[in-house]
Motif scaffolding. Sequence first.
Motif, PDB file in Angstrom:
ATOM      1  N   GLN A 256       0.826  -1.206   0.000  1.00  0.00           N
ATOM      2  CA  GLN A 256       0.000   0.000   0.000  1.00  0.00           C
ATOM      3  C   GLN A 256       0.863   1.260   0.000  1.00  0.00           C
ATOM      4  O   GLN A 256       0.573   2.234  -0.706  1.00  0.00           O
ATOM      5  N   MET A 257       1.934   1.240   0.783  1.00  0.00           N
ATOM      6  CA  MET A 257       2.800   2.414   0.858  1.00  0.00           C
ATOM      7  C   MET A 257       3.501   2.666  -0.471  1.00  0.00           C
ATOM      8  O   MET A 257       3.629   3.811  -0.912  1.00  0.00           O
ATOM      9  N   HIS A 258       3.943   1.594  -1.129  1.00  0.00           N
ATOM     10  CA  HIS A 258       4.628   1.749  -2.413  1.00  0.00           C
ATOM     11  C   HIS A 258       3.691   2.272  -3.499  1.00  0.00           C
ATOM     12  O   HIS A 258       4.127   2.925  -4.455  1.00  0.00           O
ATOM     13  N   SER A 259       2.396   1.983  -3.353  1.00  0.00           N
ATOM     14  CA  SER A 259       1.422   2.459  -4.341  1.00  0.00           C
ATOM     15  C   SER A 259       0.860   3.829  -3.973  1.00  0.00           C
ATOM     16  O   SER A 259      -0.089   4.304  -4.598  1.00  0.00           O
ATOM     17  N   GLY A 260       1.428   4.471  -2.945  1.00  0.00           N
ATOM     18  CA  GLY A 260       0.987   5.804  -2.551  1.00  0.00           C
ATOM     19  C   GLY A 260      -0.284   5.827  -1.733  1.00  0.00           C
ATOM     20  O   GLY A 260      -0.941   6.869  -1.638  1.00  0.00           O
ATOM     21  N   LYS A 261      -0.648   4.695  -1.115  1.00  0.00           N
ATOM     22  CA  LYS A 261      -1.887   4.613  -0.340  1.00  0.00           C
ATOM     23  C   LYS A 261      -1.592   4.250   1.114  1.00  0.00           C
ATOM     24  O   LYS A 261      -2.198   3.347   1.689  1.00  0.00           O
ATOM     25  N   THR A 262      -0.645   4.961   1.721  1.00  0.00           N
ATOM     26  CA  THR A 262      -0.286   4.693   3.112  1.00  0.00           C
ATOM     27  C   THR A 262      -1.490   4.910   4.022  1.00  0.00           C
ATOM     28  O   THR A 262      -2.106   5.978   3.996  1.00  0.00           O
ATOM     29  N   PRO A 263      -1.863   3.902   4.826  1.00  0.00           N
ATOM     30  CA  PRO A 263      -3.014   4.075   5.727  1.00  0.00           C
ATOM     31  C   PRO A 263      -2.746   5.190   6.735  1.00  0.00           C
ATOM     32  O   PRO A 263      -1.616   5.374   7.198  1.00  0.00           O
ATOM     33  N   HIS A 264      -3.793   5.928   7.081  1.00  0.00           N
ATOM     34  CA  HIS A 264      -3.635   6.972   8.092  1.00  0.00           C
ATOM     35  C   HIS A 264      -3.752   6.356   9.477  1.00  0.00           C
ATOM     36  O   HIS A 264      -4.666   5.583   9.760  1.00  0.00           O
TER      37      HIS A 264
END
Length: 679
Positions: A256-264
């Motif tokens: 998720q982080m690599h795809s720019g969707k880091t959880p908040h």
Amino acid sequence: MAHLFPTDNWLALTQHMARAGQRRLLLLAGDNAWSESQAAHLQHCLPGDWLWVSDKANQAQACTPRNARALLGREFHHAVFDARLGFDAEAFAILAGTLRAGSWLVMMTPPFADWPNRPDCDSLRWNDQQQPTASPQFVARFLAALQSQSAEMLVWQQGKAPAFPAQFPQACWHPVQGEPLQEQAAIRDELLAMASGIAVVTAGRGRGKSALAGMLIRAWNGTVLVTAPARVATDVMAEHAHKPLAFIAPDALLEQMHSGKTPHADWLVVDEAAAIPLPQLAAMIDGFSRVLLISTVQGYEGTGQGFILKLCSQLPVSRRYVLNTPVRWAPDCPLELFVSSLLLFDESGTGTTPVSGEMLPAPAFGTVLPGELTDVYRLLSSAHYRTSPLDLRRLLDAPGQHVVAAKIGGKPIAAAWLVTEGGLTQKLSEAVWAGFRRPRGNLVAQSLAAHGGSPRAAMLTGWRVSRIAVYPGAQRKGVGQALIAEVKRQAPAGCDYLSVSFGYTQALWRFWERCGFRLVRMGTSLEASSGCYTAMALLPLTQEGEALAANEARHLSRNLSCLQPWLPFPLPGEPDTGRNLLPGDWRELAGFAWGYRPLMSCLASLVRVLAICPLELPALRGELQSRQPTAVLCGNLGLAGRKALLSRQRLEAGQILVWHDENQAHTLKAWLAQLQFFD
């Protein structure tokens, strides 16, 4: 058949143990029927869970040693550990860590007279032999540890009267009733006040580190994200959080982080952080303002002081805490002391150098004898944070192990653990090159044959540097280089080279290069334990070793330009930009087409030939030229998955060879076929 103790005495001792917060080991040494009879009698007399860890247990609650990690995060009252066929030290430590106060760990062993020379089936995990071997050094260590705590451990040997303690434990222990201990509460309050940063909490088994994380989650009013190598390890955390955890697996979080969707989340909590390679850990941490890393040290997970040293040197840790007080049992629990002594979980002294001041006295170098291994093992484990009890077993009893140390005042300040490798026959080495055989052991020797440029690479003999460690206070003073120079001097006649396999970083490679090593192999995929790309290097000692090192270094240099697009960092050395195909390239293609050589081991040869071959070759071109994801490529070609894709790619490689020279292709195919069969 006489029973172990009168039932009343047995119950009374167990009750006193519970009040004192103690757990104890009871060892039954005898033949199978006798040991099982005594264990069954105890199970009948004492109420409890009575988990059996054995390969042959026929019990309501049973677990095999190889599945012992499934016990993490669980608690039991009484257990039986079966060591009659083999001693899985990791499973033994795991089981001991699950027992709560007032528990017995009943251990069944062969008769003491037979045990040292009896084949140990567990040796197949840490010994490169084809059949189980005896473990006399470890058995001697076990019996010595048992003798040193004879007043607390109970031993009953078949045919001898059992030793029953003259006095019961009288101390009174107050178990935790749900409220945090003082040190837990103090750390929790500091974490709640932390505005940002990375906090690290480490502890031995049973100290309440997961409970502390749960208490933080319970008290925090915002969002907390939890990750861990195994979700089952977070059960205790969830219990103390009093609410469901927002859990995500490490690989899913990184994706998720690599795809720019880091959880908040306000916090990222990482349980058993030492089990996650540091590069991945660093990538996770980068996306969150507050991070809590918790991990066991001095324990069976293969963690320790080395984890702390590496973590604090590579990550901006702002706060570090240590939990010292046991929660599930009392301090100085006899069972914990025994396990710690046996498996060297006590790392006292590993963080300090036995010398002080800027000037370091000249160390004395020498080979380490079995009786001197304790300090050296602690030093080695402090430098390599994935060290586990398996390594201790290997160091004590596996053949071909050598340790050279640098000492000051009789204390080791540096050590190198070396393993003898190679010496395979020509036919076996060629079969390894073709992918038909993978004999046990010989990490670098086999890798040079399986991935390098010479089918006969594994015929030479070498010493592989398995571990090297220098005390922190003695680092950057030339001690490591001097130690390798001493290893080179001590290498026996007939040793063709020193070798090393390591997770590649520029700093590590500079060290090995200064020691005289030449880079001969670079992997193209991340290694699971280190999170780095595997590199291998050689330091030749004989003319034959020089020829091998020169050949493999040329092979790597010639392939650098083809490897570079697959790596996220610049490779050292000047690449050979020549695109001409040599006889070795065609031989390598044949090994891929008609043997079992891996695709990436033949990457450079395939890239060169694809540049000149007019054939369509969609499976090879799709992966190596277009870099299509496996799922997409398989979908385009109508293939079921990776295995079917690899079969198609091998078929296409065979088509290339026939296109180039049909007669040569038949010759190479016949040569490959005969490599499958030899005495």
